[in-house]
Design a protein around this motif. Structure first.
Motif, PDB file in Angstrom:
ATOM      1  N   MET A  27      29.487  32.087  25.538  1.00 47.57           N
ATOM      2  CA  MET A  27      29.410  32.415  26.958  1.00 47.57           C
ATOM      3  C   MET A  27      30.685  33.121  27.407  1.00 47.57           C
ATOM      4  O   MET A  27      31.762  32.877  26.870  1.00 47.57           O
ATOM      5  CB  MET A  27      29.226  31.137  27.782  1.00 47.57           C
ATOM      6  N   LYS A  28      30.537  33.982  28.401  1.00 48.36           N
ATOM      7  CA  LYS A  28      31.688  34.638  29.016  1.00 48.36           C
ATOM      8  C   LYS A  28      32.062  33.812  30.255  1.00 48.36           C
ATOM      9  O   LYS A  28      31.437  33.916  31.295  1.00 48.36           O
ATOM     10  CB  LYS A  28      31.341  36.069  29.424  1.00 48.36           C
ATOM     11  N   HIS A  29      33.088  32.978  30.119  1.00 45.91           N
ATOM     12  CA  HIS A  29      33.434  32.066  31.200  1.00 45.91           C
ATOM     13  C   HIS A  29      34.373  32.689  32.225  1.00 45.91           C
ATOM     14  O   HIS A  29      34.274  32.417  33.404  1.00 45.91           O
ATOM     15  CB  HIS A  29      34.059  30.790  30.631  1.00 45.91           C
ATOM     16  N   SER A  30      35.312  33.512  31.788  1.00 45.35           N
ATOM     17  CA  SER A  30      36.309  34.057  32.693  1.00 45.35           C
ATOM     18  C   SER A  30      35.828  35.383  33.285  1.00 45.35           C
ATOM     19  O   SER A  30      35.574  36.344  32.565  1.00 45.35           O
ATOM     20  CB  SER A  30      37.626  34.285  31.950  1.00 45.35           C
ATOM     21  N   ILE A  31      35.729  35.421  34.590  1.00 49.77           N
ATOM     22  CA  ILE A  31      35.260  36.639  35.254  1.00 49.77           C
ATOM     23  C   ILE A  31      36.331  37.718  35.241  1.00 49.77           C
ATOM     24  O   ILE A  31      36.064  38.893  35.013  1.00 49.77           O
ATOM     25  CB  ILE A  31      34.832  36.327  36.694  1.00 49.77           C
ATOM     26  N   LEU A  32      37.577  37.325  35.460  1.00 51.98           N
ATOM     27  CA  LEU A  32      38.652  38.304  35.569  1.00 51.98           C
ATOM     28  C   LEU A  32      39.043  38.917  34.229  1.00 51.98           C
ATOM     29  O   LEU A  32      39.659  39.976  34.194  1.00 51.98           O
ATOM     30  CB  LEU A  32      39.869  37.670  36.235  1.00 51.98           C
ATOM     31  N   ALA A  33      38.686  38.269  33.120  1.00 52.36           N
ATOM     32  CA  ALA A  33      39.020  38.804  31.803  1.00 52.36           C
ATOM     33  C   ALA A  33      38.023  39.878  31.348  1.00 52.36           C
ATOM     34  O   ALA A  33      38.260  40.545  30.347  1.00 52.36           O
ATOM     35  CB  ALA A  33      39.069  37.681  30.772  1.00 52.36           C
ATOM     36  N   LEU A  34      36.942  40.051  32.075  1.00 51.17           N
ATOM     37  CA  LEU A  34      35.913  41.018  31.694  1.00 51.17           C
ATOM     38  C   LEU A  34      36.305  42.418  32.137  1.00 51.17           C
ATOM     39  O   LEU A  34      37.028  42.592  33.115  1.00 51.17           O
ATOM     40  CB  LEU A  34      34.583  40.639  32.351  1.00 51.17           C
ATOM     41  N   PRO A  35      35.804  43.438  31.433  1.00 54.65           N
ATOM     42  CA  PRO A  35      36.032  44.819  31.883  1.00 54.65           C
ATOM     43  C   PRO A  35      35.383  45.055  33.247  1.00 54.65           C
ATOM     44  O   PRO A  35      34.453  44.362  33.652  1.00 54.65           O
ATOM     45  CB  PRO A  35      35.353  45.666  30.805  1.00 54.65           C
ATOM     46  N   VAL A  36      35.866  46.066  33.933  1.00 57.44           N
ATOM     47  CA  VAL A  36      35.391  46.354  35.290  1.00 57.44           C
ATOM     48  C   VAL A  36      33.906  46.711  35.299  1.00 57.44           C
ATOM     49  O   VAL A  36      33.167  46.304  36.196  1.00 57.44           O
ATOM     50  CB  VAL A  36      36.236  47.481  35.924  1.00 57.44           C
ATOM     51  N   TYR A  37      33.434  47.436  34.280  1.00 60.38           N
ATOM     52  CA  TYR A  37      32.030  47.828  34.274  1.00 60.38           C
ATOM     53  C   TYR A  37      31.105  46.620  34.109  1.00 60.38           C
ATOM     54  O   TYR A  37      30.002  46.597  34.653  1.00 60.38           O
ATOM     55  CB  TYR A  37      31.744  48.898  33.214  1.00 60.38           C
ATOM     56  N   VAL A  38      31.553  45.581  33.407  1.00 58.85           N
ATOM     57  CA  VAL A  38      30.737  44.376  33.268  1.00 58.85           C
ATOM     58  C   VAL A  38      30.737  43.598  34.587  1.00 58.85           C
ATOM     59  O   VAL A  38      29.697  43.087  35.021  1.00 58.85           O
ATOM     60  CB  VAL A  38      31.240  43.497  32.102  1.00 58.85           C
ATOM     61  N   GLN A  39      31.884  43.519  35.248  1.00 59.51           N
ATOM     62  CA  GLN A  39      31.947  42.851  36.545  1.00 59.51           C
ATOM     63  C   GLN A  39      31.055  43.564  37.568  1.00 59.51           C
ATOM     64  O   GLN A  39      30.336  42.922  38.341  1.00 59.51           O
ATOM     65  CB  GLN A  39      33.389  42.817  37.052  1.00 59.51           C
ATOM     66  N   THR A  40      31.081  44.890  37.545  1.00 62.78           N
ATOM     67  CA  THR A  40      30.251  45.662  38.462  1.00 62.78           C
ATOM     68  C   THR A  40      28.768  45.473  38.155  1.00 62.78           C
ATOM     69  O   THR A  40      27.958  45.315  39.067  1.00 62.78           O
ATOM     70  CB  THR A  40      30.610  47.154  38.376  1.00 62.78           C
ATOM     71  N   ALA A  41      28.432  45.486  36.880  1.00 64.51           N
ATOM     72  CA  ALA A  41      27.033  45.295  36.485  1.00 64.51           C
ATOM     73  C   ALA A  41      26.545  43.906  36.878  1.00 64.51           C
ATOM     74  O   ALA A  41      25.415  43.749  37.359  1.00 64.51           O
ATOM     75  CB  ALA A  41      26.875  45.505  34.983  1.00 64.51           C
ATOM     76  N   ARG A  42      27.383  42.900  36.688  1.00 69.43           N
ATOM     77  CA  ARG A  42      27.021  41.549  37.104  1.00 69.43           C
ATOM     78  C   ARG A  42      26.745  41.499  38.601  1.00 69.43           C
ATOM     79  O   ARG A  42      25.747  40.958  39.050  1.00 69.43           O
ATOM     80  CB  ARG A  42      28.161  40.579  36.797  1.00 69.43           C
ATOM     81  N   THR A  43      27.647  42.086  39.360  1.00 67.99           N
ATOM     82  CA  THR A  43      27.515  42.046  40.820  1.00 67.99           C
ATOM     83  C   THR A  43      26.251  42.742  41.297  1.00 67.99           C
ATOM     84  O   THR A  43      25.498  42.200  42.109  1.00 67.99           O
ATOM     85  CB  THR A  43      28.751  42.700  41.475  1.00 67.99           C
ATOM     86  N   THR A  44      26.007  43.937  40.795  1.00 67.57           N
ATOM     87  CA  THR A  44      24.835  44.681  41.257  1.00 67.57           C
ATOM     88  C   THR A  44      23.532  44.021  40.813  1.00 67.57           C
ATOM     89  O   THR A  44      22.560  44.010  41.569  1.00 67.57           O
ATOM     90  CB  THR A  44      24.874  46.141  40.782  1.00 67.57           C
ATOM     91  N   MET A  45      23.501  43.457  39.627  1.00 68.55           N
ATOM     92  CA  MET A  45      22.275  42.810  39.161  1.00 68.55           C
ATOM     93  C   MET A  45      22.010  41.513  39.924  1.00 68.55           C
ATOM     94  O   MET A  45      20.857  41.205  40.240  1.00 68.55           O
ATOM     95  CB  MET A  45      22.343  42.554  37.659  1.00 68.55           C
TER      96      MET A  45
END
Length: 135
Positions: free
Chosen positions: A66-84
């Motif tokens: 699992m990807k537990h840390s949100i801030l450790a993720l690349p920006v494109y993954v954070q953006t994709a998570r948010t939009t989805m």
């Protein structure tokens, strides 16, 4: 009567759409890498998703982290998570609002109120589609 039938068909399509959005959000098939070594026995397939990364070995073993840390993720993954996630929320809201505005339900009041409610539900679906396609 044909209008009510079309509304039911659109509602069923909207339900299948929200199931598709939730499935696409949760599955780890966003990025797939296949690494084949010198022979097929050492083949490894890596699946990367929004919430977890999985590895499938040619021996049949499958493991996910699992990807537990949100801030450790690349920006494109954070953006994709948010939009989805926004697309999922807006689709669920559109389902709830459209249920009230449908002609076959007794909720919502008179004809003008139902038409405004149906318009608001459709607007939620359009915004949901825009968030999903923003990727």
């Amino acid at each position: 009567m044909a209008s009510a039938g079309l509304q039911l068909l659109a509602f069923i399509l909207a339900l299948s759409g929200i199931c598709g959005i939730i499935t696409a959000t949760l599955l780890p098939n966003w990025k797939v890498n296949a690494n084949v070594g010198s022979n097929i026995i050492t083949a490894i397939i890596q699946l990367q998703g929004l919430w977890m990364d999985c590895t499938w070995y040619s021996t049949g073993m499958f493991s996910c982290t699992m990807k537990h840390s949100i801030l450790a993720l690349p920006v494109y993954v954070q953006t994709a998570r948010t939009t989805m996630v926004l697309a999922c929320i807006l689709s669920a809201l559109g389902i709830c609002i459209s249920t009230v505005g449908m002609k076959c339900t007794q909720l919502g009041g008179d004809r003008e109120t139902k038409s405004r409610t149906t318009f608001a539900g459709g607007l939620c679906f359009i915004l949901s589609g825009l968030f999903e396609k923003a990727l």
